[in-house]
Design an enzyme around this catalytic site. Structure first.
Site, PDB file in Angstrom:
ATOM      1  N   HIS A  12       0.834  -1.217   0.000  1.00 41.56           N
ATOM      2  CA  HIS A  12       0.000   0.000   0.000  1.00 41.56           C
ATOM      3  C   HIS A  12       0.869   1.268   0.000  1.00 41.56           C
ATOM      4  O   HIS A  12       0.592   2.231   0.708  1.00 41.56           O
ATOM      5  CB  HIS A  12      -0.998  -0.006   1.158  1.00 41.56           C
ATOM      6  CG  HIS A  12      -0.423  -0.075   2.547  1.00 41.56           C
ATOM      7  ND1 HIS A  12      -1.045  -0.749   3.572  1.00 41.56           N
ATOM      8  CD2 HIS A  12       0.702   0.460   3.094  1.00 41.56           C
ATOM      9  CE1 HIS A  12      -0.336  -0.620   4.689  1.00 41.56           C
ATOM     10  NE2 HIS A  12       0.720   0.112   4.418  1.00 41.56           N
ATOM     11  N   HIS A  59      -1.416   4.952   9.817  1.00 45.80           N
ATOM     12  CA  HIS A  59      -0.059   5.489   9.912  1.00 45.80           C
ATOM     13  C   HIS A  59      -0.054   6.749  10.780  1.00 45.80           C
ATOM     14  O   HIS A  59       0.364   7.821  10.353  1.00 45.80           O
ATOM     15  CB  HIS A  59       0.498   5.774   8.518  1.00 45.80           C
ATOM     16  CG  HIS A  59       0.579   4.566   7.648  1.00 45.80           C
ATOM     17  ND1 HIS A  59      -0.523   4.045   6.981  1.00 45.80           N
ATOM     18  CD2 HIS A  59       1.624   3.751   7.337  1.00 45.80           C
ATOM     19  CE1 HIS A  59      -0.153   2.974   6.289  1.00 45.80           C
ATOM     20  NE2 HIS A  59       1.136   2.776   6.488  1.00 45.80           N
ATOM     21  N   HIS A 193      10.890  -3.456   3.339  1.00 43.29           N
ATOM     22  CA  HIS A 193      11.314  -2.067   3.206  1.00 43.29           C
ATOM     23  C   HIS A 193      11.693  -1.504   4.569  1.00 43.29           C
ATOM     24  O   HIS A 193      11.215  -1.961   5.604  1.00 43.29           O
ATOM     25  CB  HIS A 193      10.261  -1.193   2.526  1.00 43.29           C
ATOM     26  CG  HIS A 193       8.930  -1.052   3.211  1.00 43.29           C
ATOM     27  ND1 HIS A 193       8.096  -2.116   3.471  1.00 43.29           N
ATOM     28  CD2 HIS A 193       8.280   0.048   3.666  1.00 43.29           C
ATOM     29  CE1 HIS A 193       6.986  -1.682   4.050  1.00 43.29           C
ATOM     30  NE2 HIS A 193       7.078  -0.363   4.198  1.00 43.29           N
ATOM     31  N   GLU A 240       4.845  -5.310   8.401  1.00 44.99           N
ATOM     32  CA  GLU A 240       3.496  -5.171   7.831  1.00 44.99           C
ATOM     33  C   GLU A 240       3.003  -6.469   7.194  1.00 44.99           C
ATOM     34  O   GLU A 240       1.785  -6.669   7.038  1.00 44.99           O
ATOM     35  CB  GLU A 240       3.477  -4.041   6.796  1.00 44.99           C
ATOM     36  CG  GLU A 240       3.625  -2.654   7.400  1.00 44.99           C
ATOM     37  CD  GLU A 240       3.597  -1.556   6.357  1.00 44.99           C
ATOM     38  OE1 GLU A 240       3.533  -0.387   6.758  1.00 44.99           O
ATOM     39  OE2 GLU A 240       3.652  -1.856   5.141  1.00 44.99           O
TER      40      GLU A 240
END
Length: 279
Positions: A12, A59, A193, A240
């Site tokens: 996302h 977030h 990441h 995630e």
């Protein structure tokens, strides 16, 4: 009764949303990313889900860092796109399914998952980017959504095994809902990441592709990946991927892979995507 027919997993990445909104999807850098979703968009037009249970993480947009639930479920009628600092995305308001959401919440709490109930929430790129990738630029999202929010921003996050078991509990809840609904479960975020520190920009293709392999070949192995494994192999934001395990746990032991896509890079991350059909 309601039934879970398929699962979708996708990154996302916020820059993907910006590329869509700024009309950059055909630029040389971004075109391979969006091409990887064309088959899935065509499939979604045929699949026509009534409801998507969309697993994502906020977030620090609506759930600020003074309140960090491990698991939460949205029971609102609708969810507006959030302002993440540069104005809300010009995408449709997400329409909820409060009846199904309330049923799932009750079932999960009886099943000993302590869910936080969200009766109001603006949704950030964690939700709106997957919707854009799978449904394109539309005036109205073609499905209703039940948001499931997972803490992957503040230590300690839940384990992958706990997320898998939450997916199993969601499947039991959906199966006991009396309305005839075609339901999909989406897990979002990832893949490898890291956004800060000495390893900023880390991408681990081998880890990512093994993870994608094992969603079908050996899903039980994914339940054993620890927090430290994710940090070491996939970077600080690789955690995630536990949200994908909620989707996979909801599908049962056997699945058919309909589509798979992996691309590096998009912004400073790896993009992964898979569509799985429940047996």
């Amino acid at each position: 009764m309601a039934r879970i027919t398929a699962g979708v997993a996708t990154s996302h990445v916020p820059a993907i949303g910006a590329a869509i909104d700024l009309g950059k999807t055909r630029e040389e850098y971004w075109q391979p990313v969006f091409a990887g979703y064309e088959a899935s968009r065509a499939w979604e037009r045929e699949a026509k889900p009534d409801v998507v249970i969309l697993v994502f993480n906020d977030h620090a947009t609506s759930l600020m860092l003074d309140v960090v639930p491990t698991f939460a479920i949205g029971c609102a009628d609708s969810y507006k796109p959030a302002d993440e600092g540069w104005g809300p995305r010009a995408v449709p308001v997400v329409q909820g399914h409060p009846e199904l959401a309330a049923h799932i919440a009750q079932s999960l709490i009886i099943d000993e998952f302590d869910m936080t109930i969200l009766n109001e929430m603006d949704v950030d790129h964690g939700m709106t980017v997957p919707l854009s990738l799978l449904f394109g630029e539309v005036d109205t999202w073609p499905t209703r959504v039940v948001p499931v929010v997972v803490n992957v921003t503040q230590f300690p996050p839940p384990s992958g095994d706990r997320c898998w078991r939450l997916g199993e509990a969601i499947a039991r809840a959906v199966a006991s809902f009396p309305e005839d609904l075609n339901v999909q479960v989406w897990g979002t975020g990832g893949m490898s990441h890291q956004l800060q520190g000495a390893r900023a920009g880390l991408i681990n293709r081998e880890f990512d592709n093994t993870f994608l392999d094992n969603l079908v070949a050996d899903p039980q192995a994914l339940r054993r990946i620890t927090h430290y494994d994710y940090l070491r192999e996939a970077g600080s934001e690789g955690i995630e991927l536990i949200m994908w395990l909620i989707m996979r746990g909801a599908l049962g032991p056997n699945v058919t892979q309909l589509h798979r896509f992996y691309h590096v890079p998009a912004s400073n991350t790896a993009v992964g995507h898979v569509v799985l059909e429940a047996a």
